[in-house]
Design an enzyme around this catalytic site. Structure first.
Site, PDB file in Angstrom:
ATOM      1  N   ARG A  41     -17.040  13.285  21.469  1.00 42.47           N
ATOM      2  CA  ARG A  41     -17.807  12.137  21.968  1.00 42.47           C
ATOM      3  C   ARG A  41     -19.013  11.852  21.084  1.00 42.47           C
ATOM      4  O   ARG A  41     -19.741  10.900  21.347  1.00 42.47           O
ATOM      5  CB  ARG A  41     -18.291  12.426  23.381  1.00 42.47           C
ATOM      6  CG  ARG A  41     -17.422  11.815  24.485  1.00 42.47           C
ATOM      7  CD  ARG A  41     -18.092  12.182  25.788  1.00 42.47           C
ATOM      8  NE  ARG A  41     -17.721  11.392  26.913  1.00 42.47           N
ATOM      9  CZ  ARG A  41     -16.787  11.732  27.797  1.00 42.47           C
ATOM     10  NH1 ARG A  41     -16.070  12.815  27.605  1.00 42.47           N
ATOM     11  NH2 ARG A  41     -16.579  10.991  28.851  1.00 42.47           N
ATOM     12  N   ARG A  88     -23.561   5.496  31.124  1.00 42.23           N
ATOM     13  CA  ARG A  88     -22.469   6.076  30.327  1.00 42.23           C
ATOM     14  C   ARG A  88     -21.999   5.087  29.262  1.00 42.23           C
ATOM     15  O   ARG A  88     -21.659   5.481  28.151  1.00 42.23           O
ATOM     16  CB  ARG A  88     -21.298   6.481  31.234  1.00 42.23           C
ATOM     17  CG  ARG A  88     -21.648   7.637  32.153  1.00 42.23           C
ATOM     18  CD  ARG A  88     -20.535   7.941  33.120  1.00 42.23           C
ATOM     19  NE  ARG A  88     -19.413   8.608  32.467  1.00 42.23           N
ATOM     20  CZ  ARG A  88     -18.223   8.804  33.040  1.00 42.23           C
ATOM     21  NH1 ARG A  88     -17.992   8.355  34.260  1.00 42.23           N
ATOM     22  NH2 ARG A  88     -17.275   9.422  32.402  1.00 42.23           N
ATOM     23  N   ARG A 109     -16.794   9.652  42.542  1.00 35.19           N
ATOM     24  CA  ARG A 109     -17.566  10.681  41.839  1.00 35.19           C
ATOM     25  C   ARG A 109     -18.945  10.161  41.484  1.00 35.19           C
ATOM     26  O   ARG A 109     -19.097   8.996  41.137  1.00 35.19           O
ATOM     27  CB  ARG A 109     -16.843  11.053  40.528  1.00 35.19           C
ATOM     28  CG  ARG A 109     -15.818  12.119  40.704  1.00 35.19           C
ATOM     29  CD  ARG A 109     -15.004  12.452  39.471  1.00 35.19           C
ATOM     30  NE  ARG A 109     -15.442  11.936  38.187  1.00 35.19           N
ATOM     31  CZ  ARG A 109     -14.642  11.885  37.115  1.00 35.19           C
ATOM     32  NH1 ARG A 109     -13.400  12.312  37.193  1.00 35.19           N
ATOM     33  NH2 ARG A 109     -15.068  11.419  35.984  1.00 35.19           N
TER      34      ARG A 109
HETATM   35  P1  AMP Z   1     -14.913  12.533  31.540  1.00 36.21           P
HETATM   36  O1  AMP Z   1     -14.113  13.116  32.635  1.00 36.21           O
HETATM   37  O2  AMP Z   1     -14.260  12.700  30.167  1.00 36.21           O
HETATM   38  O3  AMP Z   1     -15.311  11.107  31.771  1.00 36.21           O
HETATM   39  O4  AMP Z   1     -16.260  13.390  31.442  1.00 36.21           O
HETATM   40  C1  AMP Z   1     -17.167  13.453  32.518  1.00 36.21           C
HETATM   41  C2  AMP Z   1     -18.529  13.901  32.015  1.00 36.21           C
HETATM   42  O5  AMP Z   1     -18.419  15.209  31.411  1.00 36.21           O
HETATM   43  C3  AMP Z   1     -19.154  13.035  30.938  1.00 36.21           C
HETATM   44  O6  AMP Z   1     -19.846  11.921  31.466  1.00 36.21           O
HETATM   45  C4  AMP Z   1     -20.110  14.026  30.279  1.00 36.21           C
HETATM   46  O7  AMP Z   1     -21.258  14.238  31.071  1.00 36.21           O
HETATM   47  C5  AMP Z   1     -19.288  15.319  30.302  1.00 36.21           C
HETATM   48  N1  AMP Z   1     -18.479  15.440  29.074  1.00 36.21           N
HETATM   49  C6  AMP Z   1     -17.109  15.456  28.992  1.00 36.21           C
HETATM   50  N2  AMP Z   1     -16.713  15.589  27.718  1.00 36.21           N
HETATM   51  C7  AMP Z   1     -17.837  15.651  26.963  1.00 36.21           C
HETATM   52  C8  AMP Z   1     -18.103  15.761  25.572  1.00 36.21           C
HETATM   53  N3  AMP Z   1     -17.106  15.815  24.669  1.00 36.21           N
HETATM   54  N4  AMP Z   1     -19.405  15.805  25.164  1.00 36.21           N
HETATM   55  C9  AMP Z   1     -20.407  15.770  26.047  1.00 36.21           C
HETATM   56  N5  AMP Z   1     -20.236  15.629  27.375  1.00 36.21           N
HETATM   57  C10 AMP Z   1     -18.978  15.575  27.835  1.00 36.21           C
END
Ligand code: AMP
Length: 214
Positions: A88, A171, A160
């Site tokens: 990310r 985000r 969530r």
């Molecule tokens: P997601 O399910 O991929 O939308 O991830 C949910 C949350 O997890 C994100 O909003 C971040 O807070 C954290 N997160 C997931 N993957 C990453 C990553 N590669 N780098 C930093 N934070 C992450």
């Protein structure tokens, strides 16, 4: 086959990643899922990650990179994987790239599921998740059989914290600042493919299969 899914939060890359994992028989590796499992199990990593996730912020690179590298070092990832939600940031992409270079490997495809911002906020407010088993739904597109109840385990579905409108706006801002530069990064590596994420989920998948091959 090593695949990275790119796209704004809510673009549907998680759904596509699961479909790719099924069809091509590679593990679906989601850093978000790993963090959520840790939160559920009350681990130290989970407690630390939750502070950032609840605000829509990225979990710091040091923590995230470590869990991802540990995961892809496991046996089931030997023939490839589909990464969903990682990298990310440019530093995350660089660490992954360096690790792969050491192994003489590369990413085969980075697939950008493209959806304009205006569609995203609407979509995310319709998402529902089961915190017990991790299943996800959408009130309009993938509704549970019984409203508010998980089909898989019968527990209550929730919006969530990180899908709430204020958090989604944060985000998206973070996505544009920190994650979008990866489009350039993977374009330069010659592996970026873009698909239109605004069409129905099955059509998005058909476009992806056309890229990856049958
Ligand atoms: P997601 O399910 O991929 O939308 O991830 C949910 C949350 O997890 C994100 O909003 C971040 O807070 C954290 N997160 C997931 N993957 C990453 C990553 N590669 N780098 C930093 N934070 C992450």
């Amino acid at each position: 086959m090593k695949i990275i899914m790119l796209g704004a939060p809510g673009a549907g890359k998680g759904t596509q990643a699961k479909m790719i994992a099924d069809k091509y028989n590679v593990p679906h590796v989601s850093t978000g899922d790993i963090f959520r499992a840790n939160i559920k199990n009350g681990t130290e990593l989970g407690m630390e990650a939750k502070k950032y996730m609840d605000q829509g912020l990225l979990v710091p690179d040091e923590l995230t990179v470590k869990i991802l590298l540990d995961r892809v070092a496991q046996d089931d990832c030997r023939n490839g994987y589909v990464l969903d939600g990682f990298p990310r940031t440019i530093p995350q992409a660089e660490v992954l790239d360096n690790e792969l270079t050491k192994l003489g490997e590369t990413i085969d495809f980075a697939i950008d599921v493209n959806v304009p911002d205006e569609n995203i906020i609407n979509r995310m407010s319709g998402r529902r998740a089961c915190l017990a088993c991790g299943a996800t739904y959408h009130i309009a597109h993938v509704p549970p059989k019984q409203e508010g109840i998980c089909d898989r385990c019968g527990k209550e579905l929730v919006l969530r914290d990180d899908d709430k409108p204020e958090t989604v706006k944060n985000r998206l801002e973070i996505y544009h600042e920190q994650t979008q530069p990866l489009i350039d990064f993977y374009t330069k590596k010659g592996v970026l493919k873009t698909v239109d994420g605004t069409v129905p989920m099955n059509e998005v998948f058909e476009a992806i299969v056309a890229i990856l091959g049958e």
